[in-house]
Design an enzyme around this catalytic site. Structure first.
Site, mmCIF file in Angstrom:
data_model
loop_
_atom_site.group_PDB
_atom_site.id
_atom_site.type_symbol
_atom_site.label_atom_id
_atom_site.label_comp_id
_atom_site.label_asym_id
_atom_site.label_seq_id
_atom_site.Cartn_x
_atom_site.Cartn_y
_atom_site.Cartn_z
ATOM 1 N N GLU A 60 0.813 -1.212 0.000
ATOM 2 C CA GLU A 60 0.000 0.000 0.000
ATOM 3 C C GLU A 60 0.850 1.268 0.000
ATOM 4 O O GLU A 60 0.548 2.231 -0.711
ATOM 5 C CB GLU A 60 -0.939 -0.007 1.213
ATOM 6 N N GLN A 123 -9.958 -5.813 9.964
ATOM 7 C CA GLN A 123 -10.327 -5.359 8.609
ATOM 8 C C GLN A 123 -11.340 -4.217 8.640
ATOM 9 O O GLN A 123 -11.774 -3.748 7.597
ATOM 10 C CB GLN A 123 -10.922 -6.520 7.786
ATOM 11 N N ARG A 169 -18.853 -2.354 2.261
ATOM 12 C CA ARG A 169 -18.936 -3.727 1.767
ATOM 13 C C ARG A 169 -20.380 -4.160 1.475
ATOM 14 O O ARG A 169 -20.643 -4.705 0.414
ATOM 15 C CB ARG A 169 -18.296 -4.683 2.777
HETATM 16 C C1 LIG Z 1 -2.077 -5.094 4.607
HETATM 17 C C2 LIG Z 1 -3.093 -5.969 4.025
HETATM 18 N N1 LIG Z 1 -3.463 -5.746 2.739
HETATM 19 C C3 LIG Z 1 -4.409 -6.523 2.198
HETATM 20 C C4 LIG Z 1 -5.007 -7.525 2.908
HETATM 21 C C5 LIG Z 1 -6.098 -8.365 2.305
HETATM 22 N N2 LIG Z 1 -5.621 -9.744 2.048
HETATM 23 C C6 LIG Z 1 -5.951 -10.750 2.867
HETATM 24 S S1 LIG Z 1 -5.231 -12.197 2.412
HETATM 25 C C7 LIG Z 1 -4.454 -11.464 1.109
HETATM 26 C C8 LIG Z 1 -3.545 -12.278 0.242
HETATM 27 C C9 LIG Z 1 -2.457 -12.892 1.020
HETATM 28 O O1 LIG Z 1 -1.669 -13.703 0.222
HETATM 29 P P1 LIG Z 1 -0.631 -14.717 0.859
HETATM 30 O O2 LIG Z 1 0.185 -14.035 1.881
HETATM 31 O O3 LIG Z 1 0.095 -15.338 -0.275
HETATM 32 O O4 LIG Z 1 -1.516 -15.762 1.622
HETATM 33 P P2 LIG Z 1 -2.370 -16.972 1.017
HETATM 34 O O5 LIG Z 1 -3.775 -16.693 1.390
HETATM 35 O O6 LIG Z 1 -2.168 -17.042 -0.453
HETATM 36 O O7 LIG Z 1 -1.887 -18.178 1.688
HETATM 37 C C10 LIG Z 1 -4.796 -10.116 1.035
HETATM 38 C C11 LIG Z 1 -4.320 -9.194 -0.004
HETATM 39 C C12 LIG Z 1 -4.598 -7.697 4.246
HETATM 40 N N3 LIG Z 1 -5.151 -8.639 5.036
HETATM 41 N N4 LIG Z 1 -3.641 -6.915 4.764
#
Ligand SMILES: Cc1ncc(C[n+]2csc(CCOP(=O)(O)OP(=O)(O)O)c2C)c(N)n1
Lengths: 318, 284
Positions: A60, A123, A169
């Site tokens: 971000e 969130q 949302r």
């Molecule tokens: C700072 C932040 N930005 C966005 C999100 C929303 N978000 C939740 S899970 C996710 C993807 C995470 O990917 P990864 O770390 O690869 O985990 P995976 O679910 O693929 O195992 C996002 C963008 C968040 N929780 N925190």
């Protein structure tokens, strides 16, 4: 509550649609997202205009810096993520790279408030408006329904300078119509009244209308304003309603600190003070639960507005 | 806790996969793919590698665990429930109003969680702070932290990486859940993290790469990480998002969408639950 609730699109959906429309009209618009394009609804713009869309990844702060660079090079940039991450992770970048040079960056952040629901406190942005209003030269918006959201996005795109807009949302109840006139910086007096003014934004506008309906049956005539622009605040309308009704309730899905309530009370204190009551999230983080349950548990419903209105009216007599 | 054998760990992980599906199926929202991909690692940590005592959750000498990719928390709740930190029945309340089992780890609700996470990128720094405190207090507990590959987009992860090696934080093991997906799609399409191992080793970390679903490899790597001196340690675990449920594997729809009632039944059948047991559980 007797007022009929007609659910429209979520304000984030309205944003997504408006972006595509804007993209068609204006080749200068660039959209950035931080791995939440399915949720913030920038995904549709990305599909339509892949060359003008970057899904930056979960970065971000970097995204806001990049937005600034694009903007000071002549682009109109929309950047989106969840409201909590957008404001909290990139606040310094918003301060130094966007507010300071007055860059043409429009931050449109979804999942504002506790109506995020089951995902829980991490969130749910309850402090985003406080953060945004603290940035000099930022215009700060919180639309109530799909009509309001669309109109504000279209106007923001045409107005140079930094913007923050929070979207939500859940599906938002319709409180306006296609014919409602919106203007950034001007509240919409949806219903006039003489005993009290209910000033609300976001999902609380419907609750305020619903409260006005209940109050009417009890012989209290309440005005209802959709104050979709928190900054710059519509001082003229607030003055008019203070003079006319002599009491105010402010209702918002935000912390009691630094949101619409704070802004209205500051405005009123510089005029002729009248009693003000607040319906907002107390100084706490919320939790997981269904959005409707949370709105009740954290006292953000029409019933709470009715209660607050009666208190404010009582205080007129003091 | 007594150390479970590799076979016992495998069986436990399978049971905990069922827990995850039940929890999310009942809750109606949450992150099944992300939880299934870390469950083997969490099982190895909680039932073999880590020193901890469910009867004394605040034991000063306990090993610490932080799930930095907090959205995978059903995997963690399954471990805490089965280790006896709270009544097993609580898993049926995930994400409900008033439940201690929040949608993301929340220390206000469960005091034995070392960190509230859910805003990606933060857990590792907190873990490092805990490691530094251990050194100040001359305690020999270890801190384990699971991060995501998408999460590793975040700058803070790399700030933490530099900081930990500079300060020779060798009482830390990070496990990277390298399932190659983030929220909006494949990591390589959104923000490619390759070469992953080179990044970490060039940041001064001791690195190991394992199959994140091979229990023996996981346990061996975790044990080896304990022996590394003067360097922080990372295990790059190659995993499959949704591992264990055929229609969830590498299907990023299940990143953040819970299984429907039908999908819940189908998944539990695949995981070896009997039809009667499934209907019984779904009624709870
Ligand atoms: C700072 C932040 N930005 C966005 C999100 C929303 N978000 C939740 S899970 C996710 C993807 C995470 O990917 P990864 O770390 O690869 O985990 P995976 O679910 O693929 O195992 C996002 C963008 C968040 N929780 N925190």
């Amino acid at each position: 509550m007797s007022l009929e609730k007609r659910l429209g699109a979520a304000t984030r959906d309205a944003y997504g649609k408006a972006l595509v429309e804007l993209g068609k009209k204006n080749p200068n618009i660039v959209v950035l997202d931080a791995d939440l394009s399915k949720s913030t609804k920038t995904e549709a713009f990305g599909k339509e205009f892949p060359d003008r869309f970057i899904n930056c990844g979960i970065i971000e702060a970097n995204m806001v810096g990049v937005a600034s660079g694009l903007a000071i090079s002549g682009k109109t940039v929309f950047a989106s993520s969840f409201a909590c991450f957008m404001m909290c992770k990139s606040y310094d970048q918003l301060r130094m790279a966007v507010a300071n040079p007055k860059a043409d960056v429009k931050i449109v952040a979804s999942h504002g408030g506790i109506s995020v629901g089951e995902d829980g406190a991490s969130q749910q942005a309850i402090e985003d408006i406080a953060l945004a209003t603290s940035l000099p030269d930022f215009t700060v918006l919180l639309p109530s329904d799909e009509y309001c959201a669309k109109a504000l996005v279209m106007q923001a795109a045409l107005t140079p300078g930094p913007f923050y807009m929070r979207t939500g949302r859940p599906k938002a109840p319709i409180v306006h119509s296609e014919n409602t006139k919106f203007e950034i910086g001007k509240g919409v007096l949806i219903k006039d009244g003489k005993d009290i003014t209910l000033i609300a934004n976001g999902l609380l506008v419907f609750e305020a209308l619903s409260a006005a309906d209940t109050l009417q049956k009890q012989g209290i005539n309440a005005a209802v304003i959709d104050m979709h622009t928190i900054k710059p605040i519509d001082t003229a309308l607030i003055k008019q309603q203070c003079d006319k009704t002599g009491a105010i309730v402010v209702a918002e899905e935000h912390s009691i600190w630094g949101g619409l309530g704070t802004t209205v009370s500051r405005t009123v204190s510089l005029l002729k003070p009248v009693p003000i009551e607040y319906v907002a999230i107390e100084d706490v983080y919320a939790e997981s639960g269904k959005p409707e349950e949370l709105m009740i548990a954290y006292r953000l419903t029409a019933e709470h507005i009715v209660e607050a209105a009666k208190k404010a009216i009582q205080r007129k007599q003091l | 806790m007594k150390k479970a054998s590799i076979d016992e760990l495998k069986k436990l992980a399978q049971e905990m996969r069922k827990d995850i599906i039940v929890m999310l199926g009942k809750a109606g929202s949450g992150h099944p793919g992300s939880s299934l991909s870390v469950i083997d690692i969490i099982t190895a940590l909680f039932f073999n590698v880590m020193h901890h005592n469910p009867k004394d959750p605040q034991d000063k000498n306990r090993d610490r665990f932080i799930l930095s990719k907090g959205h995978a928390v059903p995997a963690l709740y399954a471990a805490y429930a089965r280790a006896g930190y709270f009544p097993y029945e609580w898993i049926y309340t995930l994400r409900q109003l008033g439940s201690p089992l929040q949608g993301h780890p929340d220390r206000r609700k469960l005091s034995f969680l070392e960190a509230s996470t859910g805003s990606l990128g933060q857990g590792l720094s907190i873990g490092i702070g805990i490691c530094l405190a251990a050194k100040l207090d001359k305690k020999d507990y270890r801190t384990y932290c699971i991060i995501g590959d998408g999460e590793s987009n975040e700058g803070q992860i790399w700030e933490a990486a530099m900081f930990a090696s500079h300060h020779e934080v060798d009482n830390l093991t990070v496990i990277l859940d390298y399932n190659k997906f983030q929220l909006d799609g494949p990591v390589k399409d959104i923000l490619d993290m390759e070469p992953m191992e080179k990044k970490w080793s060039s940041f001064g970390w001791h690195t190991q790469e394992v199959d994140g679903h091979n229990m023996q490899e996981i346990v061996d790597a975790l044990e080896k990480s304990k022996t590394v001196k003067k360097q922080p340690s990372i295990i790059i675990a190659h995993t499959v998002k949704g591992k264990g449920v055929s229609f969830m594997e590498n299907n990023n729809h299940f990143h953040g969408v819970a299984p429907t009632a039908d999908e819940t039944r189908k998944a539990l059948l695949e995981l070896g639950e009997s039809r009667e047991e499934i209907e019984e559980v779904l009624k709870r």
